[in-house]
Design a protein around this motif. Structure first.
Motif, PDB file in Angstrom:
ATOM      1  N   ALA A  12       0.805  -1.230   0.000  1.00  0.00           N
ATOM      2  CA  ALA A  12       0.000   0.000   0.000  1.00  0.00           C
ATOM      3  C   ALA A  12       0.837   1.280   0.000  1.00  0.00           C
ATOM      4  O   ALA A  12       0.419   2.307   0.524  1.00  0.00           O
ATOM      5  N   THR A  33       2.600  -7.488 -10.389  1.00  0.00           N
ATOM      6  CA  THR A  33       3.097  -8.852 -10.139  1.00  0.00           C
ATOM      7  C   THR A  33       2.548  -9.424  -8.831  1.00  0.00           C
ATOM      8  O   THR A  33       2.535 -10.637  -8.641  1.00  0.00           O
ATOM      9  N   GLY A  34       2.073  -8.551  -7.941  1.00  0.00           N
ATOM     10  CA  GLY A  34       1.448  -9.036  -6.704  1.00  0.00           C
ATOM     11  C   GLY A  34       0.261  -9.939  -6.999  1.00  0.00           C
ATOM     12  O   GLY A  34      -0.021 -10.885  -6.243  1.00  0.00           O
ATOM     13  N   GLY A  70      -3.912 -11.076   0.513  1.00  0.00           N
ATOM     14  CA  GLY A  70      -2.585 -10.468   0.655  1.00  0.00           C
ATOM     15  C   GLY A  70      -1.716 -11.259   1.622  1.00  0.00           C
ATOM     16  O   GLY A  70      -0.535 -11.513   1.361  1.00  0.00           O
ATOM     17  N   ALA A  73      -0.785 -14.553   0.040  1.00  0.00           N
ATOM     18  CA  ALA A  73       0.230 -14.317  -0.994  1.00  0.00           C
ATOM     19  C   ALA A  73       1.601 -14.205  -0.361  1.00  0.00           C
ATOM     20  O   ALA A  73       2.567 -14.814  -0.830  1.00  0.00           O
ATOM     21  N   GLY A 104       6.103  -4.585  -7.911  1.00  0.00           N
ATOM     22  CA  GLY A 104       6.133  -5.731  -6.995  1.00  0.00           C
ATOM     23  C   GLY A 104       7.102  -5.517  -5.859  1.00  0.00           C
ATOM     24  O   GLY A 104       7.141  -4.446  -5.241  1.00  0.00           O
ATOM     25  N   ARG A 132      -4.969   1.838   2.893  1.00  0.00           N
ATOM     26  CA  ARG A 132      -5.492   0.484   2.626  1.00  0.00           C
ATOM     27  C   ARG A 132      -6.819   0.269   3.354  1.00  0.00           C
ATOM     28  O   ARG A 132      -7.715  -0.399   2.848  1.00  0.00           O
ATOM     29  N   ARG A 150       3.105  -8.356   7.181  1.00  0.00           N
ATOM     30  CA  ARG A 150       3.415  -8.767   5.809  1.00  0.00           C
ATOM     31  C   ARG A 150       4.767  -8.182   5.355  1.00  0.00           C
ATOM     32  O   ARG A 150       5.583  -8.879   4.749  1.00  0.00           O
ATOM     33  N   ASP A 154       7.963 -10.232   4.159  1.00  0.00           N
ATOM     34  CA  ASP A 154       8.521  -9.993   2.819  1.00  0.00           C
ATOM     35  C   ASP A 154       9.982  -9.553   2.890  1.00  0.00           C
ATOM     36  O   ASP A 154      10.780  -9.880   2.010  1.00  0.00           O
ATOM     37  N   ARG A 157      12.471 -12.703   4.339  1.00  0.00           N
ATOM     38  CA  ARG A 157      12.615 -13.991   3.654  1.00  0.00           C
ATOM     39  C   ARG A 157      13.966 -14.061   2.921  1.00  0.00           C
ATOM     40  O   ARG A 157      14.520 -13.022   2.523  1.00  0.00           O
TER      41      ARG A 157
END
Ligand code: CDP
Length: 194
Positions: A12, A33-34, A70, A73, A104, A132, A150, A154, A157
């Motif tokens: 967002a 791409t999301g 979301g 994903a 993305g 959002r 999230r 992200d 990772r």
């Protein structure tokens, strides 16, 4: 050679809005791409098989924009085999003339490291949560917690984490109205295109 614009950033932050506007302004193709990761997560079952069998109809599901989609994903996006299964589609998309805008998390770092323009779009956590919450008709505090969870997943990772490419231009939209953010992005592209 097609002109590629890579736009990355946290949830967002405004990257989708900027990506759509750039594509419309320059007559380029646009890929969010999301949606590939959201559609893979929404298919359920084995995420690697879901990513490998993804087709255009999966991307038109009406529930892909939800907060739940979301979160799902971002969980499956940490699996290297899922990411690998989605690379070819993104590369083929990026090769279209006269140009393409992809937004993305890893476009400037992994998918299109040679993109002509790279933008990293950010905004404060509070502003992103508020935007959002308005978009989804949800509670801002709940959105804030979800976005932060999230973003953490992200960023932490091992496979293609969320981070700016070293040559990305930072665009902080915290205090910008949408037309201002778009104008800055267009100016950035024009500087490169000449
Ligand atoms: O619109 P928003 O920024 O909230 O999310 P999105 O761009 O639709 O992405 C949903 C999730 O997919 C992200 O939280 C990432 O985990 C994942 N994603 C990714 O890993 N790589 C991308 N290139 C795009 C999305």
């Amino acid at each position: 050679m097609p002109f590629i614009i890579a736009i990355d950033g946290p949830a967002a932050s405004g990257k989708g809005t900027i990506a759509r506007a750039l594509a419309a302004h320059f007559g380029f193709h646009h890929l969010d791409t999301g949606l590939l990761y959201r559609a893979t997560g929404a298919k359920g079952g084995d995420p690697v098989a879901a990513a490998r069998s993804l087709d255009a109809s999966d991307l038109t599901r009406p529930d892909l924009r939800s907060a739940e989609a979301g979160q799902a994903a971002s969980r499956i996006a940490a699996i290297p085999e899922v990411r690998a299964a989605l690379v070819d589609f993104q590369h083929r998309f990026a090769e279209q003339e006269p140009g393409a805008v992809l937004d993305g998390r890893d476009i400037g770092t992994v998918i299109c490291p040679d993109a002509a323009v790279k933008l990293y779009v950010t905004a404060s956590d509070q502003v992103r949560a508020r935007r959002r919450a308005i978009e989804l008709g949800a509670d801002p505090d709940e959105m804030l917690a979800q976005l932060q969870e999230r973003d953490r997943r992200d960023s932490d990772r091992a496979s293609a984490p969320l981070k700016p490419a070293p040559d990305a231009v930072l665009l902080d939209t915290t205090h910008l109205a949408i037309p201002e953010a778009i104008a800055l992005a267009i100016a950035q592209v024009n500087m490169v295109r000449g």
